[in-house]
Design a protein around this motif. Structure first.
Motif, PDB file in Angstrom:
ATOM      1  N   UNK A   1      -6.754  11.746  -4.445  1.00  0.00           N
ATOM      2  CA  UNK A   1      -7.435  12.768  -3.656  1.00  0.00           C
ATOM      3  C   UNK A   1      -6.575  13.113  -2.462  1.00  0.00           C
ATOM      4  N   UNK A   2      -7.115  13.890  -1.536  1.00  0.00           N
ATOM      5  CA  UNK A   2      -6.321  14.225  -0.368  1.00  0.00           C
ATOM      6  C   UNK A   2      -6.065  12.960   0.450  1.00  0.00           C
ATOM      7  N   UNK A   3      -4.826  12.804   0.880  1.00  0.00           N
ATOM      8  CA  UNK A   3      -4.371  11.538   1.447  1.00  0.00           C
ATOM      9  C   UNK A   3      -5.047  11.246   2.784  1.00  0.00           C
ATOM     10  N   UNK A   4      -5.215  12.261   3.621  1.00  0.00           N
ATOM     11  CA  UNK A   4      -5.783  11.994   4.949  1.00  0.00           C
ATOM     12  C   UNK A   4      -7.208  11.461   4.850  1.00  0.00           C
TER      13      UNK A   4
ATOM     14  N   UNK B   1      -2.335  10.815  -9.997  1.00  0.00           N
ATOM     15  CA  UNK B   1      -2.231   9.446 -10.518  1.00  0.00           C
ATOM     16  C   UNK B   1      -0.787   8.981 -10.564  1.00  0.00           C
ATOM     17  N   UNK B   2      -0.605   7.670 -10.587  1.00  0.00           N
ATOM     18  CA  UNK B   2       0.729   7.087 -10.550  1.00  0.00           C
ATOM     19  C   UNK B   2       1.488   7.340 -11.851  1.00  0.00           C
TER      20      UNK B   2
ATOM     21  N   UNK C   1       0.869  -1.176   0.000  1.00  0.00           N
ATOM     22  CA  UNK C   1       0.000   0.000   0.000  1.00  0.00           C
ATOM     23  C   UNK C   1       0.907   1.227   0.000  1.00  0.00           C
ATOM     24  N   UNK C   2       1.011   1.899  -1.134  1.00  0.00           N
ATOM     25  CA  UNK C   2       1.897   3.050  -1.283  1.00  0.00           C
ATOM     26  C   UNK C   2       1.116   4.326  -0.982  1.00  0.00           C
ATOM     27  N   UNK C   3       1.564   5.046   0.036  1.00  0.00           N
ATOM     28  CA  UNK C   3       0.846   6.235   0.493  1.00  0.00           C
ATOM     29  C   UNK C   3       1.751   7.457   0.339  1.00  0.00           C
ATOM     30  N   UNK C   4       1.361   8.376  -0.537  1.00  0.00           N
ATOM     31  CA  UNK C   4       2.175   9.565  -0.755  1.00  0.00           C
ATOM     32  C   UNK C   4       3.554   9.263  -1.285  1.00  0.00           C
TER      33      UNK C   4
ATOM     34  N   UNK D   1       5.743  -7.788 -10.152  1.00  0.00           N
ATOM     35  CA  UNK D   1       4.574  -8.639  -9.916  1.00  0.00           C
ATOM     36  C   UNK D   1       3.850  -8.343  -8.605  1.00  0.00           C
ATOM     37  N   UNK D   2       4.349  -7.393  -7.828  1.00  0.00           N
ATOM     38  CA  UNK D   2       3.670  -7.057  -6.569  1.00  0.00           C
ATOM     39  C   UNK D   2       2.302  -6.444  -6.836  1.00  0.00           C
ATOM     40  N   UNK D   3       1.343  -6.811  -6.011  1.00  0.00           N
ATOM     41  CA  UNK D   3       0.051  -6.143  -6.049  1.00  0.00           C
ATOM     42  C   UNK D   3       0.201  -4.824  -5.291  1.00  0.00           C
ATOM     43  N   UNK D   4      -0.314  -3.744  -5.862  1.00  0.00           N
ATOM     44  CA  UNK D   4      -0.065  -2.410  -5.333  1.00  0.00           C
ATOM     45  C   UNK D   4      -1.364  -1.612  -5.255  1.00  0.00           C
ATOM     46  N   UNK D   5      -1.542  -0.920  -4.120  1.00  0.00           N
ATOM     47  CA  UNK D   5      -2.586   0.102  -3.967  1.00  0.00           C
ATOM     48  C   UNK D   5      -1.875   1.447  -3.898  1.00  0.00           C
ATOM     49  N   UNK D   6      -2.275   2.385  -4.734  1.00  0.00           N
ATOM     50  CA  UNK D   6      -1.641   3.700  -4.833  1.00  0.00           C
ATOM     51  C   UNK D   6      -2.572   4.739  -4.202  1.00  0.00           C
ATOM     52  N   UNK D   7      -2.095   5.430  -3.162  1.00  0.00           N
ATOM     53  CA  UNK D   7      -2.872   6.475  -2.490  1.00  0.00           C
ATOM     54  C   UNK D   7      -2.071   7.767  -2.554  1.00  0.00           C
ATOM     55  N   UNK D   8      -2.564   8.727  -3.326  1.00  0.00           N
ATOM     56  CA  UNK D   8      -1.808   9.965  -3.508  1.00  0.00           C
ATOM     57  C   UNK D   8      -2.733  11.049  -4.055  1.00  0.00           C
ATOM     58  N   UNK D   9      -2.177  12.246  -4.189  1.00  0.00           N
ATOM     59  CA  UNK D   9      -2.949  13.356  -4.725  1.00  0.00           C
ATOM     60  C   UNK D   9      -2.972  13.352  -6.244  1.00  0.00           C
TER      61      UNK D   9
END
Length: 539
Positions: free
Chosen positions: A294-297, A279-280, A250-253, A269-277
């Protein structure tokens, strides 16, 4: 000259509180680095200003650092009169084109009437995600023009961030809830968006371990058993074993400029969730299954609410904690802490990096700030210095520019005058901007400069020995740093032994004014670390 005269008129006209604070630095690069670190700590754009030609080009390294470290700043440079720009003229080079690759937006002022819009746009673009530097060039004939009274500044509004859709939150929640061994990778965006509290609640609520990038240090409290501290070496480290074991990251910021995904996801091959302001970025080793933009908090709060009733693999945080499995990667954290503890006990002189890090951590409070320069010491700071609070360890690791620590520490002290601020640098990086000691003394920025001395470019030496078996072209001489500090009217210290280091640091930190501590450092530990990391990689 016209801008300085205008600023001087504000400062001496009985209306000084309305104007900006003007600080003269001893080199334009120092001004750019100060604005860079000010932006990282506050989220607001400071201004670095220089004259035309060489003055403007001297800003370039600091502007590029702000660009890749995602720090808002506005650069203002002079230029020759507009009637000279079509031909060869004294000190004239095309600064706008030169700055284009390392700014989000930059322009030349050609019409005085456009200045309110240009200035508003420069500051607005600088702070919008992802933040970075902007630039305004002002030809001298335009600068000398009288401005109509109605040309007033444009008042900024408030920008609100969007939030991910319910569908996106549900998708990410399902991935996390059905995973077996998730791990969080926290980047600089967590600090930039002031989301450390939400990240820590997310980690505790789901009992998930967190590794931070070098620029994400402080997102997690490193005293927490869920903190794996920092990841980011260009070599294998204990923390990378945590990524090997995980089935979901889970990648955050997280920003790819901080640490290449090929290091922790080499086969892609890792499964990834991207959380950021934003797009990746497109990268073969970084292909998120879902992106929460969106806003990370807010994203973290909603995601925790969605996952917590389900737990991870059907187990809530309490059950996962009680299981004491490798889910929390406790062995990896223990390995790093044992390494620090072993070095702390060393009485060797020159002093080991581990001892120097441990004693500095003990000398400083939880909210005191360390601004690290770039060099071999940065690796030791990132790996072993424990950050307790957000934005208390400042590392340039996007552009990784040497010379940032002294001017950066001055900026940090301006932002947080109530905290102790340390510029931690090698002897190479220190002498690149050591002239700013005079600036610190003049403006009353009571920073403590800690110089690790090894009489060479230690990081390059380290890499050369690893790759070629020998160093070349990395040795140099040094002044007596204590006497050098004293020549600026600044207190200088040098520990007489390893046991004297902690008391010396405390004396320097208690000085009423800037101070410098010179530490002879034993970088033979670098090669020992290489051997340890090589063993981890099976080399």
């Amino acid at each position: 000259m016209d801008i300085l005269d205008a600023l001087g008129s504000v400062a001496t006209g009985g209306d000084a509180d309305r104007g900006p604070r003007h600080i003269t630095t001893r080199h334009e690069q120092g001004a750019a680095f100060m604005a860079d670190v000010y932006g990282r700590l506050t989220g607001r754009a400071a201004v670095a200003m220089a004259t035309l030609g060489p003055g403007a080009t001297n800003l370039l390294t600091g502007i590029a650092d702000a660009h890749l470290d995602r720090a808002p700043m506005v650069a203002i440079t002079g230029q020759a009169s507009s009637d000279k720009l079509h031909k060869e003229a004294h000190q004239v080079v095309d600064i706008v084109r030169m700055f284009e690759p390392v700014t989000k937006w930059n322009t030349r002022v050609e019409r005085v009437e456009a200045i309110p819009e240009i200035v508003r746009k420069a500051f607005r673009v600088a702070v919008l995600e992802k933040p970075g530097p902007t630039h305004i060039e002002l030809p001298e004939n335009v600068a000398a023009t009288q401005v109509a009274a109605e040309a007033t500044p444009l008042v900024p509004g408030k920008t609100y961030f969007p939030e991910p859709t319910d569908e996106a939150i549900a998708h990410a929640a399902d991935l996390i809830a059905t995973s077996q061994r998730p791990i969080v990778l926290a980047g600089n965006g967590v600090l930039r968006r002031q989301a450390a509290g939400e990240l820590r609640a997310f980690a505790r609520g789901l009992h998930v371990p967190v590794a931070a990038t070098f620029m994400g240090k402080g997102a997690m409290d490193d005293r927490s058993h869920l903190s794996l501290m920092a990841v980011g070496l260009q070599a294998r480290d204990h923390v990378l074993s945590g990524f090997d074991r995980s089935d979901l990251v889970v990648c955050v910021g997280y920003d790819l400029v901080e640490y290449a995904p090929a290091r922790w996801n080499p086969d892609g091959r890792k499964r990834i969730v991207h959380i950021d302001t934003q797009p990746a970025e497109v990268d073969a080793q970084y292909r998120p299954e879902v992106e929460l933009i969106g806003d990370i908090d807010g994203s973290l709060r909603r995601l925790l609410t969605a996952v917590q009733p389900r737990g991870i693999s059907g187990r809530d945080a309490g059950e996962r904690h009680e299981a004491r499995e490798t889910l929390v990667h406790a062995d990896l954290r223990t390995a790093l802490l044992e390494e620090l503890a072993a070095g702390r006990a060393s009485d060797a002189l020159p002093i080991t990096p581990q001892r120097a890090i441990a004693d500095l951590r003990e000398a400083l409070g939880p909210e005191d700030i360390v601004v690290s320069d770039v060099g071999a010491h940065k690796v030791w700071v990132a790996r072993l210095y424990q950050a307790y609070e957000p934005n208390t360890v400042i590392i340039s690791n996007g552009f990784a520019a040497m010379g940032i620590s002294v001017p950066g520490a001055i900026a940090a002290k301006l932002v947080h005058p109530d905290r102790r601020v340390v510029a931690l640098c090698g002897d190479g990086g220190f002498l690149m901007n050591s002239q700013e000691l005079e600036t610190a003394k003049r403006i009353g920025a009571n920073i403590t400069v800690v110089v690790w001395r090894d009489d060479g470019y230690g990081l390059i030496d380290w890499k050369q020995r690893n790759e070629f078996g020998r160093p070349f072209g990395v040795e140099f001489g040094n002044p007596n740093f204590v006497a050098y500090a004293e020549s600026f009217g600044i207190a200088g210290f040098r520990p007489a032994s390893a046991a004297d280091l902690l008391p010396t640091l405390r004396r320097a930190l208690d000085v009423d004014g800037p101070a410098l501590v010179e530490i002879p450092i034993d970088y033979r530990e670098n090669l020992r670390l290489t051997e340890q990391l090589g063993a981890l990689a099976g080399a």
